[in-house]
Structure formats: structure tokens, C-alpha cells
Motif scaffolding. Structure first.
Motif, PDB file in Angstrom:
ATOM      1  N   ALA A  49       0.554  -1.289   0.222  1.00 26.10           N
ATOM      2  CA  ALA A  49       0.000  -0.523  -0.385  1.00 26.10           C
ATOM      3  C   ALA A  49       1.103   0.977   0.035  1.00 26.10           C
ATOM      4  O   ALA A  49       0.480   2.409  -0.845  1.00 26.10           O
ATOM      5  N   ASN A  50       1.280   1.121   1.274  1.00 25.86           N
ATOM      6  CA  ASN A  50       2.841   2.748   0.996  1.00 25.86           C
ATOM      7  C   ASN A  50       3.409   3.105   0.067  1.00 25.86           C
ATOM      8  O   ASN A  50       3.453   3.945  -0.704  1.00 25.86           O
ATOM      9  N   GLU A  51       4.075   2.088  -0.776  1.00 19.82           N
ATOM     10  CA  GLU A  51       5.099   2.067  -1.597  1.00 19.82           C
ATOM     11  C   GLU A  51       4.146   2.565  -3.209  1.00 19.82           C
ATOM     12  O   GLU A  51       5.094   3.258  -3.855  1.00 19.82           O
ATOM     13  N   ILE A  52       3.178   1.950  -3.823  1.00 13.81           N
ATOM     14  CA  ILE A  52       2.551   2.109  -4.376  1.00 13.81           C
ATOM     15  C   ILE A  52       1.946   3.130  -4.658  1.00 13.81           C
ATOM     16  O   ILE A  52       1.276   4.439  -5.423  1.00 13.81           O
ATOM     17  N   THR A  53       1.934   4.521  -3.012  1.00 17.85           N
ATOM     18  CA  THR A  53       0.740   5.445  -3.527  1.00 17.85           C
ATOM     19  C   THR A  53       1.612   6.474  -2.755  1.00 17.85           C
ATOM     20  O   THR A  53       1.392   7.368  -3.048  1.00 17.85           O
ATOM     21  N   GLY A  54       2.946   6.270  -2.754  1.00 17.88           N
ATOM     22  CA  GLY A  54       4.176   7.599  -2.251  1.00 17.88           C
ATOM     23  C   GLY A  54       4.322   7.625  -1.142  1.00 17.88           C
ATOM     24  O   GLY A  54       3.301   9.086  -1.065  1.00 17.88           O
ATOM     25  N   THR A  55       3.498   6.563  -0.107  1.00 19.23           N
ATOM     26  CA  THR A  55       3.035   7.773   1.507  1.00 19.23           C
ATOM     27  C   THR A  55       3.601   6.440   1.728  1.00 19.23           C
ATOM     28  O   THR A  55       4.353   5.552   2.058  1.00 19.23           O
ATOM     29  N   GLY A  97      -8.000  -4.218  -5.485  1.00 22.59           N
ATOM     30  CA  GLY A  97      -7.712  -5.157  -5.700  1.00 22.59           C
ATOM     31  C   GLY A  97      -6.491  -4.645  -7.188  1.00 22.59           C
ATOM     32  O   GLY A  97      -6.089  -3.747  -6.809  1.00 22.59           O
ATOM     33  N   HIS A  98      -6.650  -5.903  -7.385  1.00 25.90           N
ATOM     34  CA  HIS A  98      -5.204  -6.489  -8.730  1.00 25.90           C
ATOM     35  C   HIS A  98      -5.319  -7.193  -9.489  1.00 25.90           C
ATOM     36  O   HIS A  98      -5.607  -7.975  -9.221  1.00 25.90           O
ATOM     37  N   TYR A 183      -5.088  -2.329  -8.580  1.00 24.72           N
ATOM     38  CA  TYR A 183      -3.669  -1.690  -9.040  1.00 24.72           C
ATOM     39  C   TYR A 183      -3.058  -2.895  -9.954  1.00 24.72           C
ATOM     40  O   TYR A 183      -3.652  -4.159 -10.374  1.00 24.72           O
ATOM     41  N   GLY A 184      -2.061  -1.920 -11.113  1.00 22.42           N
ATOM     42  CA  GLY A 184      -2.242  -2.749 -12.423  1.00 22.42           C
ATOM     43  C   GLY A 184      -0.398  -3.477 -12.386  1.00 22.42           C
ATOM     44  O   GLY A 184       0.547  -2.231 -12.201  1.00 22.42           O
ATOM     45  N   LEU A 185      -0.701  -4.990 -12.135  1.00 24.50           N
ATOM     46  CA  LEU A 185       1.387  -5.795 -11.730  1.00 24.50           C
ATOM     47  C   LEU A 185       2.173  -5.589 -12.902  1.00 24.50           C
ATOM     48  O   LEU A 185       3.466  -5.020 -13.090  1.00 24.50           O
ATOM     49  N   LYS A 186       1.285  -4.726 -14.262  1.00 27.12           N
ATOM     50  CA  LYS A 186       2.106  -5.297 -15.616  1.00 27.12           C
ATOM     51  C   LYS A 186       2.759  -3.573 -15.865  1.00 27.12           C
ATOM     52  O   LYS A 186       3.594  -3.390 -16.241  1.00 27.12           O
ATOM     53  N   ASN A 191      -6.146   2.089 -11.095  1.00 33.77           N
ATOM     54  CA  ASN A 191      -7.721   2.397 -12.314  1.00 33.77           C
ATOM     55  C   ASN A 191      -8.123   2.440 -10.833  1.00 33.77           C
ATOM     56  O   ASN A 191      -8.919   1.583 -10.499  1.00 33.77           O
ATOM     57  N   PRO A 192      -8.698   3.608 -11.105  1.00 33.41           N
ATOM     58  CA  PRO A 192     -10.380   3.681 -10.792  1.00 33.41           C
ATOM     59  C   PRO A 192     -11.376   3.801 -10.909  1.00 33.41           C
ATOM     60  O   PRO A 192     -11.762   3.719 -12.020  1.00 33.41           O
TER      61      PRO A 192
END
Ligand code: CO
Length: 211
Positions: A49-55, A97-98, A183-186, A191-192
Motif C-alpha cells: 500500500a505505502n510504496e505504490i501510493t508514495g505514502t 484489488g489488482h 492496481y496493475g501489476l504489469k 485504475n479507479p
């Protein structure tokens, strides 16, 4: 060195770096947490969560389980939800989700994963059943799984709105807003796909009128 020992070593380096950047970092966080967001995500190790949202630590209150489910009998999820909504007064809840989710894929198979996992995956099969007309029309298997992943996130957001926890907060403080993301793993992009602002109308069957 054992692999787990490397984690402890990395932790020391990380803590040192944080203090170098901001000497008050840990002191401030140990006094108080005031996150604005509750994150309900998949346990998948590729979706931190933190890493992909830059939090940073302190910004997101997190609950994770297989396939980011909101199951109304899950006391773990409900405790997290109640604490985040009632006590931390988060402004937003994000169900993320992803694409390529192993839980969603497993639910679409006819394999027996033994009772406990079968029980959990049943909740995803139920999402399919709700949307089978749309999903059955998608011939490409990956595209169908992707769409199910999106619909699953949407249904879990709706499940949040069905709880008295969320409805009470909506009545009292016109928050939190609910968001469904995938979230896209690729490509690493989120994507909201769905949103329910506070006090969005829900199926009257699930409304509490005496909160
Ligand atoms: Co997953």
C-alpha cells in the motif's frame, strides 16, 4: 547470512536514513497516528500500500487479506473498519484489488482448495454469480478475470456501505468516501473503477434508520 537476518539489517539502515532526513520522524509518529485513509488490499506481496501510493508510515491504516474482501462476518476486518472509522475518523476508505489476482483466479477454477480457502473463495464466486450475464459474455479469459477483479472491488465497496459502522459515520460526519481501485501489476498504475461518496443511496434493504 540468513534471508531473515538481511531484513533486520535493512531495518537498521532504513531507521538511520529516516532520522537523517527528519530527526523528529519517529518521535512524532510514536506520539500519534492520524491517517486519512483506510486501505483494504490484497495480501499479495506485489501490492504494498505505502510504496505504490508514495505514502509514509502514519498516512494509511491498512488491512489486507486474500483478494481484498469485505466479508460481513469477518471480525478482523470489522474491528479494523470500526477503529478506523469511529476512532481514527478516516476520510477515505480504499478497497484496492489488482489485475492478476491469484485469489480471483482460484475462485474461477473448479479446484478444491480445502475447506478454509474454499469458504473464502466462495465470496468471490458469489460476485461472479451477481454479474454472470456481463462476465459470461467476455470470451477472452484474461479479460473476463480482469473484469471480475473490477466488479469484485465494486461489490466490496458496496459491502462497506451496508455496514452500520459506515452508515453511522455518514450520518454523523458525512464521511468517509469509499473508493474501489484496481492496481496493475504489469504497469504499476492504479485504475479507479468505482466510488461511493458519503451518503450515496444504497439498496433500502440494507439501510439502518435508527442509528
Ligand atoms: Co491478489
Amino acid at each position: 547470512m540468513q534471508t531473515y537476518e538481511k531484513l533486520l539489517l535493512e531495518n537498521k539502515a532504513w531507521a538511520r536514513e529516516k532520522i537523517e532526513d527528519d530527526p523528529e520522524f519517529f518521535k512524532r509518529l510514536s506520539d500519534l497516528q492520524t491517517p486519512e485513509f483506510l486501505w483494504i488490499g490484497c495480501s499479495d506481496s506485489r501490492v504494498p500500500a505505502n510504496e505504490i501510493t508514495g505514502t509514509q508510515p502514519g498516512e494509511i491504516f491498512v488491512h489486507r487479506n486474500i483478494a481484498n474482501m469485505v466479508v460481513h462476518t469477518d471480525t478482523n476486518l470489522l474491528s479494523v473498519l470500526e477503529y478506523a472509522v469511529k476512532h481514527l475518523e478516516v476520510k477515505h476508505i480504499i478497497v484496492c484489488g489488482h489485475y492478476g489476482c491469484g485469489g480471483v483466479k482460484a475462485a474461477m477454477s473448479n479446484n478444491d482448495y480445502n475447506q478454509v480457502l474454499n469458504m473464502w473463495l466462495r465470496n468471490i464466486k458469489d460476485v461472479y454469480r451477481l454479474h454472470f450475464t456481463e462476465l459470461d459474455a467476455i470470451k477472452d479469459e484474461e479479460a473476463r478475470l480482469n473484469r471480475l477483479t473490477e466488479l469484485n472491488v465494486m461489490e466490496q465497496v458496496i459491502h462497506l456501505a451496508k455496514t452500520s459502522i459506515v452508515q453511522r459515520a455518514w450520518k454523523k460526519r458525512q464521511a468517509p468516501d469509499l473508493h474501489g481501485w484496481v492496481y496493475g501489476l504489469k504497469d504499476g498504475l492504479i485504475n479507479p473503477v468505482f466510488e461511493m461518496k458519503a451518503n450515496t443511496a444504497i439498496d433500502p434493504l440494507y439501510e439502518y434508520h435508527d442509528l
